[in-house]
Motif scaffolding. Sequence first.
Motif, PDB file in Angstrom:
ATOM      1  N   VAL B  70      79.747  39.710 120.931  1.00  0.00           N
ATOM      2  CA  VAL B  70      79.456  39.376 119.546  1.00  0.00           C
ATOM      3  C   VAL B  70      80.487  38.331 119.129  1.00  0.00           C
ATOM      4  O   VAL B  70      81.665  38.455 119.462  1.00  0.00           O
ATOM      5  N   GLN B  71      80.027  37.308 118.440  1.00  0.00           N
ATOM      6  CA  GLN B  71      80.913  36.187 118.061  1.00  0.00           C
ATOM      7  C   GLN B  71      81.742  35.751 119.267  1.00  0.00           C
ATOM      8  O   GLN B  71      81.197  35.505 120.331  1.00  0.00           O
ATOM      9  N   ASP B  72      83.086  35.743 119.099  1.00  0.00           N
ATOM     10  CA  ASP B  72      83.927  35.336 120.226  1.00  0.00           C
ATOM     11  C   ASP B  72      84.575  36.550 120.891  1.00  0.00           C
ATOM     12  O   ASP B  72      85.635  36.445 121.480  1.00  0.00           O
ATOM     13  N   LEU B  73      83.912  37.696 120.791  1.00  0.00           N
ATOM     14  CA  LEU B  73      84.462  38.890 121.434  1.00  0.00           C
ATOM     15  C   LEU B  73      83.524  39.378 122.533  1.00  0.00           C
ATOM     16  O   LEU B  73      82.303  39.406 122.351  1.00  0.00           O
ATOM     17  N   HIS B  74      84.107  39.747 123.665  1.00  0.00           N
ATOM     18  CA  HIS B  74      83.331  40.239 124.803  1.00  0.00           C
ATOM     19  C   HIS B  74      83.769  41.665 125.126  1.00  0.00           C
ATOM     20  O   HIS B  74      84.931  41.887 125.453  1.00  0.00           O
ATOM     21  N   PHE B  75      82.845  42.593 125.012  1.00  0.00           N
ATOM     22  CA  PHE B  75      83.144  44.008 125.267  1.00  0.00           C
ATOM     23  C   PHE B  75      82.660  44.385 126.664  1.00  0.00           C
ATOM     24  O   PHE B  75      81.516  44.098 127.003  1.00  0.00           O
ATOM     25  N   PHE B  76      83.498  45.040 127.453  1.00  0.00           N
ATOM     26  CA  PHE B  76      83.100  45.474 128.789  1.00  0.00           C
ATOM     27  C   PHE B  76      83.456  46.940 129.016  1.00  0.00           C
ATOM     28  O   PHE B  76      84.513  47.394 128.565  1.00  0.00           O
ATOM     29  N   VAL B 107      83.122  41.064 112.861  1.00  0.00           N
ATOM     30  CA  VAL B 107      83.674  41.326 114.188  1.00  0.00           C
ATOM     31  C   VAL B 107      83.939  39.998 114.880  1.00  0.00           C
ATOM     32  O   VAL B 107      83.033  39.348 115.393  1.00  0.00           O
ATOM     33  N   ASP B 108      85.154  39.552 114.873  1.00  0.00           N
ATOM     34  CA  ASP B 108      85.536  38.397 115.693  1.00  0.00           C
ATOM     35  C   ASP B 108      86.991  38.568 116.130  1.00  0.00           C
ATOM     36  O   ASP B 108      87.661  39.526 115.748  1.00  0.00           O
ATOM     37  N   LYS B 109      87.444  37.611 116.914  1.00  0.00           N
ATOM     38  CA  LYS B 109      88.758  37.763 117.518  1.00  0.00           C
ATOM     39  C   LYS B 109      89.860  37.853 116.468  1.00  0.00           C
ATOM     40  O   LYS B 109      90.765  38.672 116.571  1.00  0.00           O
ATOM     41  N   LYS B 110      89.732  36.999 115.447  1.00  0.00           N
ATOM     42  CA  LYS B 110      90.784  36.962 114.431  1.00  0.00           C
ATOM     43  C   LYS B 110      90.914  38.329 113.750  1.00  0.00           C
ATOM     44  O   LYS B 110      92.013  38.888 113.645  1.00  0.00           O
TER      45      LYS B 110
END
Lengths: 887, 177
Positions: B70-76, B107-110
Amino acid sequence: MAQPFLKKDDDHDDEADYSPFLGIEKGAVLQEARVFNDHQLDPRRCSQVITKLLYLLNQGETFTKVEATEVFFAVTKLFQSRDLGLRRMVYVIIKELSPSADEVIIVTSSLMKDMTSKTDMYRANAIRVLCRITDGTLLTQIERYLKQAIVDKNPVVASAALVSGIHLLQTNPEIVKRWSNEVQEAVQSRAALVQFHALALLHQIRQNDRLAVNKLVSSLTKGSVRSPLAQCLLIRYTSQVIRESASNTQTGDRPFYDFLEGCLRHKAEMVIFEAARAITELNGVTSRELTPAITVLQLFLSSTKPVLRFAAVRTLNKVAMTHPIAVTNCNIDMESLISDQNRSIATLAITTLLKTGNEFSVDRLMKQITTFMSDIADEFKIVVIEAIRSLCLKFPLKHRSLMNFLSNIIREEGGFEYKKAIVDSIVILIRDIPEAKESGLLHLCEFIEDCEFTYLSTQILHFLGIEGPKTSDPSKYIRYIYNRVHLENATVRAGAVSTLAKFGAMVDSLKPRIFVLLRRCLFDTDDEVRDRATLYLNTLGADGAVVETGEDVKEFLFGSLDIPLVNLERSLKNYEPSEESFDINSVPKEVKIQPLAEKKAPGKKPTGLGGPPPGPPSTIDAYEKLLLSIPEFANFGKLFKSSAPVELTEAETEYAVNVVKHIFDGHVVFQYNCTNTIPEQLLENVTVIVDASEAEEFAEVASKPLRSLPYDSPGQTFVAFEKPEGVPAVGKFSNMLRFIVKEVDPSTGEAEDDGVEDEYQLEELEVVAADYMLKVGVSNFRNAWESMGPDCERVDEYGLGPRENLAEAVNAVINLLGMQPCEGTEVVPSNSRSHTCLLSGVYIGNVKVLVRLQFGIDGPKDVAMKLAVRSEDEAVSDVIHEIVASG
Amino acid sequence: MESCPSIKNILLLDSEGNRVAVKYYSDEWPNNSVKEAFEKSLFSKTQKTNARTEAEIAMFESHIIVYKFVQDLHFFVTGAENENELILVTVLQGFFDAVGLLLRGTVDKKEALENLDLILLCLDEIVDGGIILETDANVIAGKVASHSIDAAAPLSEQTISQALATAREHLARSLLK
């Protein structure tokens, strides 16, 4: 790439500025951690510092022992604060710092206080932290609280205690096992996850008690398990119970199958899938049992969720290996997955289709795969190549289109492993399907024209040298090979020179041209290439006269070194340059026998449905070399067959012995591979005393004792028997290992001088009819059958009596005859009432034999078989019938 | 297969494959450089896939990995090769949704870095030493958020979000200075 990424890249610099951790430094943060010691704690500020510390640890920063200890002690001060948020962070960082035993003592009392607190969050977390960092001694002190916590009415607290119990069971099993009453109570909890954790712990406590697990499963499968996760666990435990009880109960329905089937209608997908997978993995699952599971998996195939599709196709792919027919119903759904966005799903779908497809669908499938190959990763391509290889061995008639496919993809871009898989496949196809040889060799020739991998080029050149001269027109390969001499690096050039020489040696008509080419190689820049050219020119007699190549030259060119290469390598490394030249005869010839498991290692070969190709020919070559090097056996003639090793001792006995039966025309040699597993013993003068009183036609003629058998270094002793020439004599032999045993001082490794004679009883060994049969496949059974003609055909019918199922009967007959099953007919679809199996082989005396077996189940379990044999010799056809009649 | 389902690691990476927060539960990755190498190659393998609407799945170095972006976040979430894929994806979804709740939809990195304490607590509440603790996003978020409310106060949706708001504001401000 997706749009948002590009956008992010643009304002990346700005974004970096926003990071609250920009420019963070370990030293500075450690300084900041001093606030933990303040008299007036600022909880918010402390939380921030802990977050920073955790951030550093998370980024892979490490604290030195001193730093960690300092932080830890400072953190313990924070227990004074009553701030909930801060306490929560304290718990996390204590776990991350994993303090040493003497440090743990500092926080123990604080944590124990929290464990008995009224606040649920404190209790739950304190339990988790304390159980994580504690050692056994502390555990007895807190055991009482843990037992209480397990049955705590707050589910979070109960779960924390149960999960901690699962971890502690690894280190302190005797303590955790005392909690089973409480855990049992927790299994009945109304909270979903408590039930899951309790069930996991209870099972682990009882896992070695089969009866208890059985009882647990029986009671829970009747009751209602609430959480899907707990239900998945229960399914796993149930299949374990089924697996273990299968050997005990032979009768009727499988226990608990109804439970598994019921789970297929559960509302949670994870339970449905777990149950479907469990059913497909049941031992000897029948198609009736499989059907409902396949049906739900088929529904998953068309789900919108990639994870569901993946799970389903992966499971079906496994099922297709053993029950291809059961999966064919899903073929339409499977084909639509070939174009799936997720390449893992697409690859699994393709390989499943390759396993379930029939001869007619091959061409269509190949067309689809061709469009798909270019955009998948190498490792998936290798999976596809392997599936195609076994498909080709299953349907040899389709070799043309499959070979074409391989030759097309080999020209495309790809890494070494991928290219190697293709080359290996072509080589296997050439070996097993004679019709594919010429086209396959040409594809390989074209490949080396443009091959960037030295290893593959030299392998192919070597293979060409062996196979090329045997083709109808060897001259057409010469150009390809000689081109290598011009265009390649030295290693490949040297390989090409050797290959040219092999053509010269085998094909007399080509000799003059080969000599011309080899002479040109004398001016090569590389030593090795020049040396090889000179050597071959001399050995082939390039003095102008075209003579037939002598046997010894051929032996030199084609024979394998009768010395294990490892031994040669070791000897060469030990050789010090001196006046004395290296003596190849000084290299030990003793073969270190590979452990049995390693011999089975070529498991990379297609084991799926394609008939497994006969064992590597090099094994029999190696055996032949070994036997011929023993003077007593040198005049026995050509080795007909060597059996697989048969174990004569139980596993893990003092001496491990297995035997390989070598069949010659008029002799049989038993090769006993012995291993001494006692470090304190040295065995000398090891022989096997064979009693052949139950093998009337055999007479012992020679034996070769093993001089010494040190610990863990396998050695061989041989016994040879004479038998009537060409007659497939059978018999039973009892064996006794006799040796002189000497004590070895384990510290010095020196043996005492005096030894004691001793004997060791081995198991019996049998020479059976199958030992006289070579497994040799034919690519097209029908053609071979027709061309053999009905002249020497013998047909008869047999009753095989009651059998478990058809597959068992088919296997029994195949093993009895020792022949090669053709076209994958050894696989019996489960529950079928009839089956046809095709076998081929070569009988002693080089007589080709083809067998067609038709099986049918007659009555409840009675198996009847019609056996039709065609061979080149009536007598042999009769012998086959005799084998079956007496077996 | 008789064993309890287990999670090998949970990773939260940014759009360049850098760590936001990671947690390893298996010792298959003995040190940080091995971990980083795993993250890098996993990231480069999955970055081109579209895992924004539905969770995606891949087999990688004989692990099963489910992931969602989502946005600039990658969930694994990583599990063993023979693990039930749907269990893994339940954990992933629990983590994903809980982070969404805790960051109140942004939900983003910041946001994630500014509320890193919440993310770390969230990881701590989902899995303990490889064993799944909780998969319901509301429960996870509730447990994490409850840390800033008085223990005696009732734990309703309303108070969670209120408490969250204040905690977040305070933290963000002080971390940013």
